[in-house]
Motif scaffolding. Structure first.
Motif, short mmCIF file in Angstrom:
data_model
loop_
_atom_site.label_atom_id
_atom_site.label_comp_id
_atom_site.label_asym_id
_atom_site.label_seq_id
_atom_site.Cartn_x
_atom_site.Cartn_y
_atom_site.Cartn_z
N GLY A 1 8.61 1.44 -22.31
CA GLY A 1 8.12 2.81 -22.39
C GLY A 1 8.76 3.70 -21.33
N VAL B 1 6.68 1.75 -31.47
CA VAL B 1 5.24 1.46 -31.54
C VAL B 1 5.01 0.00 -31.92
N VAL C 1 6.00 -2.40 -28.94
CA VAL C 1 5.09 -2.29 -27.80
C VAL C 1 3.70 -2.81 -28.16
N LEU C 2 3.26 -2.50 -29.38
CA LEU C 2 1.95 -2.98 -29.81
C LEU C 2 1.93 -4.50 -29.85
N ASP D 1 -2.42 -9.47 -24.12
CA ASP D 1 -3.87 -9.58 -24.02
C ASP D 1 -4.34 -10.97 -24.38
N ASN E 1 1.71 -5.80 -26.36
CA ASN E 1 0.40 -5.61 -25.76
C ASN E 1 -0.61 -6.60 -26.30
N LEU E 2 -0.58 -6.81 -27.62
CA LEU E 2 -1.56 -7.74 -28.21
C LEU E 2 -1.32 -9.16 -27.73
N ALA F 1 2.46 1.74 -3.33
CA ALA F 1 1.46 2.15 -4.32
C ALA F 1 1.11 3.62 -4.17
N GLN G 1 -16.40 -16.68 -18.82
CA GLN G 1 -17.47 -15.76 -19.20
C GLN G 1 -18.02 -16.04 -20.58
N ASP G 2 -17.22 -16.66 -21.42
CA ASP G 2 -17.67 -16.88 -22.81
C ASP G 2 -18.67 -18.02 -22.90
N ARG H 1 -3.60 -13.36 -21.72
CA ARG H 1 -4.50 -13.23 -20.58
C ARG H 1 -5.83 -13.92 -20.89
N THR I 1 0.85 -1.20 0.00
CA THR I 1 0.00 0.00 0.00
C THR I 1 0.88 1.24 0.00
#
Lengths: 430, 321
Positions: B251, B296, B299-300, B307, B303-304, B161, B320-321, B310, B158
């Protein structure tokens, strides 16, 4: 709350005092005399023990380790250096003489000092420390093996510091002079806490202004920049997230998700550089630099909104999706409310709790402004100020900004708990 | 049951299959593979010139060759006298030494970008090596032992953070000293909080499961239970965190080097951006374009892939699907 405040103060202290040490050499330059450095430290409390303790270092006599070299002792009269084959180096002092350690400046009269000497004497010589007329400590006999002997003494008024060897000879490996502080708790930590209690964050090394004054002056421009960014970005990303949720897995949703990942991946820096170059310099739509009118804020605010939107849009989209398939939404549609009414009138209020956590917690960071936006666009806020301070190693300013930012954050997390209770009747404050 | 309906697959196998099924993610994986290869090549070059004690080509100043724009060939490809196209050999021999141009000191932009990839890779890996162990160990201890250990760890994260993000990283780097070490320590010591929180929560859930009870009743030591039995079950969190914090670290490095607090004297991407920014106003666009495009894209891709990982690994999202 209280432990966190304590923790924040402790981390700041550890970072800037224990790890960082005294900024005196940065402030005064490389050629400052030890006396000037000592005075600087004395004013700002850097020459005290770190947490607690009775003894502290003094710059009057640099610690010397004869196993590594003579340092400032080179050329002391009567001192003989010995570097024998299998033993490390030491200094030999012949008996019947007095030796003067090379003090950088006079000791403070009346203050207690102590000299810690790692030494031995093959023939049982004794050693005594003399400081001025009044300050003579007791003599002590030195044993045959290496041992640390401590000589406390009160510094006398005039006159040099002398180490007197009675007879025979004494061999010395290292020597350190320490000063006694007033009491055990006369430490940097207590000094720091005491100044904090008076809301005194010290003075900038570069400009000699009080840090609290600088903070007060810089917070206005910072907020002028960050508050519109915050509000605009929140409104925009919430609306887009609702649209995503409504069109789930159809093309508007997919496109927005892809756009948000792309926005996330473009570094802030790149937005700023290209925005400033093309929109302000080439096309001259916006002023490039400075803070003369509200027009100066347009471009930085726009860039701030665009670059912050990526991550938040995705986050809010997941939240909205969680809500979108609940029964009350179907009921609302069934009773004939239009999409806008359902989204903004029903889904949004119910999704408010995670949104509140995310936003209220972000509010304190508004105060530090935006490091990059401010220094690029010449906005005289705290962000630009911090960047300048970091460049010039102005520790006091950086410490002030970090500490106040962290304390505001603690306050905001308390407020967000209160907001929970307001937004959600199921949550009760204890 | 996952969407595959294939019972024999482990979590990792099914995740891998899911990743490979998506064309975009497959492309991103190739980009990342290229990035690793380039970084490795950069590291080899760096070590080689250090070993030879020579100025590496990416640092070599040649004022004759300042501001060369990017070009595929050196000079115009003159047509032969009879008007036919030049032969393959001529074309190859006329290929440019500086396909991406040179900067204000005549240094090759392509080679410097490659070195930037090396530094970005180092920053991502080393900061992960600092932050992930801290987050995992503290999270496991807090989640498993509870009580005062938990209180202590929660207090610690905490508090961390609460410190104001980038400014705190910069302050640490300033105190530790400029250069790569400052970047490593600054980013490493501030980015473990999210992982620690996640691991703590997961371990708390697992502590009550039957298999942990069984291990405990067999008399295994807490360390063995935590690190041999529970940790493999929360490992997917570590993988996801790693893949998502890597681009963030890149970044941040760009920021820090750009502000002059990061890498010193080596061509990192941040240093290049800061250098190229001043030249942009003079119309030298190629250095900036090259660096920003590379940042770019990398990093892109991260990120993809992060995701997709995950989605593939986190059972909560899957259900959930």
């Amino acid at each position: 709350m209280v432990p966190t405040v304590f923790g924040v103060i402790l981390i700041t202290f550890l970072l800037f005092y224990a790890v960082g040490g005294s900024p005196s050499s940065v402030a005064l330059g490389k050629n400052a005399t030890p006396q000037a450095l000592e005075e600087f430290d004395e004013q700002r409390g850097f020459n005290k023990p770190l947490f607690a303790g009775l003894w502290t270092r003094t710059r009057a006599l640099p610690d010397v380790d004869f196993t590594k070299g003579t340092g400032t002792w080179a050329g002391t009269r009567g001192l003989e250096e010995v570097w024998s084959g299998n033993e490390k180096g030491f200094a030999r002092l012949a008996g019947g003489h007095s030796y003067r350690p090379p003090l950088a400046f006079g000791l403070r009269p009346g203050t207690t000092y102590r000299l810690r000497v790692v030494c031995r004497s093959p023939d049982g010589a004794s050693l005594r420390v003399r400081s001025g007329v009044a300050g003579t400590g007791p003599a002590s006999r030195i044993g045959g093996g290496w041992a640390e002997v401590v000589f406390p003494f009160a510094a006398g008024g005039e006159g040099p510091l002398e180490v007197e060897v009675s007879r025979g000879r004494v061999e010395i490996r290292s020597m350190a002079l320490q000063r006694k502080v007033r009491h055990v708790l006369d430490s940097q930590l207590v000094h720091f806490l005491g100044r904090l209690a008076h809301w005194d964050l010290g003075e900038s090394i570069a400009t000699n202004q009080k840090v609290t004054t600088m903070l007060r002056r810089g917070v206005g421009p910072s907020l002028l920049l960050t508050v519109p960014v915050f509000a605009g970005e929140l409104a925009l990303s919430l609306s887009l997230a609702l649209i995503c949720a409504y069109f789930r897995d159809r093309w508007p949703d997919r496109m927005l998700v892809l756009v948000s990942v792309a926005l996330m991946s473009v570094n802030y820096l790149i937005w700023i550089i290209f925005g400033q170059f093309f929109l302000a310099y080439k096309l001259q739509w916006f002023p490039i630099w400075g803070m003369e009118s509200w027009r100066n804020l347009l471009l930085p605010v726009g860039i701030g909104i665009v670059s912050a939107m990526g991550a938040n849009l995705r986050f809010y989209r997941t939240i909205m999706l969680d809500e979108m398939y609940k029964d009350y939404v179907r009921t609302a549609f069934a009773k004939g409310r239009g999409p806008a009414g359902v989204l903004f009138g029903h889904v949004l209020p119910n999704a408010m709790i995670p949104v509140i956590t995310n936003t209220v917690i972000a509010i304190p960071f508004l105060y530090t402004g935006s490091l990059l936006l401010e220094s690029f666009f010449g906005i005289p806020g705290l962000g630009g100020m911090s960047v300048n301070a970091i460049h010039s190693s102005d520790v006091e300013v950086v410490r002030g900004v970090v500490l106040v930012g962290a304390l505001l954050y603690v306050a905001a997390s308390l407020i967000s708990d209160v907001c929970y209770a307001v937004a959600d009747p199921r949550v009760k404050l204890r | 049951m996952n969407a595959n309906g294939n019972q024999g697959q482990s979590l990792w196998q099914s995740a891998w299959a899911q990743l490979r099924r998506r064309r975009l993610v497959r492309g991103c994986l190739w980009v990342l593979a290229a990035f690793f290869a380039v970084a490795l090549y950069g590291e080899t070059m760096h070590q080689w010139y250090r070993f030879k004690d020579e100025t590496p080509p990416y640092q070599r100043v040649d004022l004759q060759k300042r501001y060369l724009p990017p070009s595929l060939f050196r000079g115009p490809l003159a047509q032969a006298a009879d008007g036919t196209a030049p032969g393959l050999l001529t074309v190859v021999s006329r290929l440019s030494h500086h396909p991406l141009g040179t900067d204000n000191l005549g240094r090759d932009v392509l080679q410097r970008t490659v070195q930037g990839a090396r530094i970005a890779f180092l920053v991502g890996v080393v900061t992960s090596l600092i932050a992930i162990p801290i987050g995992v160990v503290l999270g496991c201890l807090a989640g498993y032992f509870g009580r005062w250990v938990d209180d202590l760890v929660v207090w610690l994260y905490t508090t961390v953070a609460c410190m104001p993000g980038l400014l705190f990283v910069l302050a640490i780097a300033m105190v530790v000293g400029k250069g790569l070490t400052g970047i490593y320590v600054g980013i490493g010591l501030t980015t473990w909080v999210g992982l620690c929180r996640l691991v703590r929560g997961e371990v708390m859930k697992h502590r009550e499961r039957a298999y942990v009870m069984a291990a405990r009743s067999l008399g295994y030591s807490p360390w063995r239970i935590i690190f041999r039995h529970i940790l493999p079950n929360v490992f997917h969190i570590i993988i996801i965190t790693f893949s998502l914090r890597f681009p963030a670290a890149i970044g941040t490095e760009v920021f820090m080097s750009f502000l002059g607090i990061g890498v010193q004297g080596e061509p990192s991407w941040g240093v290049m951006v800061s250098n190229a920014r001043l030249r942009l106003w003079q119309g030298v666009w190629w250095e900036m374009t090259a660096v920003t495009a590379v940042i770019v894209v990398v990093v892109l891709a991260f990120n993809l892939v992060g995701d997709a990982l995950r989605d593939a690994l986190d059972p909560r999202l899957k259900s959930q699907d």
